[in-house]
Design an enzyme around this catalytic site. Sequence first.
Site, short mmCIF file in Angstrom:
data_model
loop_
_atom_site.label_atom_id
_atom_site.label_comp_id
_atom_site.label_asym_id
_atom_site.label_seq_id
_atom_site.Cartn_x
_atom_site.Cartn_y
_atom_site.Cartn_z
N LYS A 101 40.96 -27.06 -12.84
CA LYS A 101 39.97 -27.79 -13.63
C LYS A 101 40.58 -28.99 -14.35
O LYS A 101 39.86 -29.89 -14.77
CB LYS A 101 39.25 -26.88 -14.63
N ASP A 102 41.93 -29.02 -14.47
CA ASP A 102 42.62 -30.16 -15.08
C ASP A 102 42.90 -31.28 -14.09
O ASP A 102 43.33 -32.37 -14.48
CB ASP A 102 43.97 -29.72 -15.68
N THR A 161 35.81 -26.59 -30.78
CA THR A 161 36.07 -26.91 -29.38
C THR A 161 36.05 -28.42 -29.21
O THR A 161 35.22 -29.10 -29.82
CB THR A 161 35.05 -26.27 -28.42
N ARG A 183 53.72 -27.50 -15.92
CA ARG A 183 53.79 -27.73 -17.37
C ARG A 183 54.61 -26.59 -17.97
O ARG A 183 54.80 -25.54 -17.35
CB ARG A 183 52.38 -27.74 -17.96
N CYS A 206 33.85 -40.94 -15.16
CA CYS A 206 33.49 -40.75 -16.56
C CYS A 206 33.60 -39.28 -16.92
O CYS A 206 33.28 -38.41 -16.13
CB CYS A 206 32.06 -41.23 -16.78
N ARG A 266 42.80 -28.53 -30.25
CA ARG A 266 43.60 -28.74 -29.05
C ARG A 266 44.79 -27.81 -29.09
O ARG A 266 45.14 -27.26 -30.11
CB ARG A 266 44.09 -30.19 -28.98
N ARG A 268 31.69 -30.41 -22.55
CA ARG A 268 30.81 -29.47 -21.85
C ARG A 268 30.45 -28.29 -22.75
O ARG A 268 29.27 -27.93 -22.87
CB ARG A 268 31.51 -28.95 -20.58
N ARG A 269 31.44 -27.68 -23.38
CA ARG A 269 31.17 -26.53 -24.24
C ARG A 269 30.29 -26.92 -25.42
O ARG A 269 29.38 -26.19 -25.79
CB ARG A 269 32.49 -25.91 -24.70
N ARG A 273 45.60 -22.42 -30.44
CA ARG A 273 44.18 -22.42 -30.83
C ARG A 273 43.83 -21.17 -31.63
O ARG A 273 43.07 -21.23 -32.60
CB ARG A 273 43.30 -22.51 -29.58
#
Length: 303
Positions: free
Chosen positions: A79-80, A122, A9, A235, A144, A126-127, A150
């Site tokens: 994690k992505d 956020t 990226r 999911c 985002r 999860r957070r 951010r």
Amino acid sequence: MKSIRIGTRNSALALWQAREVARHLQNNNYLTEIVPIVSSGDKNLNLPLYSMGITGVFTRDLDVALLNDEIDIAVHSLKDVPTLLPENIEIVSYLERDFPQDVLIRKEESKNKEFHELKLATSSLRRRAFWSRNYPHAEFSDIRGNIQTRLQKLQDQDFDATILSLAGIKRMQMDIDYEMLPLMIPAPSQGVIAVAGHSDKKEINEILNTITNHKPTQICVEIERNFLSTLEGGCTAPIGAFAEFFGDQIRFKAALCSLDGKNCIATDENFEYNEVENFGEKFAKIVLENGGKELMAEIKGSY
């Protein structure tokens, strides 16, 4: 061998990660070329990720580039990366994990507020869930963008604080105040840079595995990702998982939470690792048998 084309990226953090992989290769006398690619996840900064309806939003365009032979390898924040990879794409190496933690960053005028008073920005389910588990009346805003975006939104908009990955802050050498958050269990494989390759490019894949792969990190994140894939079934859900070596033992902490944080099923295990047993799957099945199956159905039904 010709220059190894490294896809990434084009954010500042992603480019840093690609250069880190390039550095390992160059130190072993391999030529490299970094090829920035704009991802679908970077193009739409308004929708929270969980509403975009797809997995692999930050990896899909790099996957296409790999399959089209536009690049030889792709560098990701692990994690992505979805636990189910496209055909002919595989993870070929895992760099040593550095900073897996989540941290809280406040705007100056909110520095004296108690945690339960903070309006938090956020978009991470999860957070939000882990924070709500401890502070059930918390207010949230979606946010985002890359780290710099951010932090700018934090200054400009009507909220008190945001939560970021410590790895990004450290890698960018950002001089900002942050607070550790022991209440958070990291996302599975948070803080790990991974390299994906095309399964047909065996020579390049072997080079990357030999030069850049950190075996203890690989073992830990495979446990975390097996836990995630066994629970999730495609999911997006509030799931934290973190495995860490202590001598010849691994400690594995994980939790599945409802979206509002009111119902959390957690596990905290110490065990001696062996290559035969699928520990991530094992502990996920225990969570599923202790109410996780019903909780996952509830979460899926909310989309």
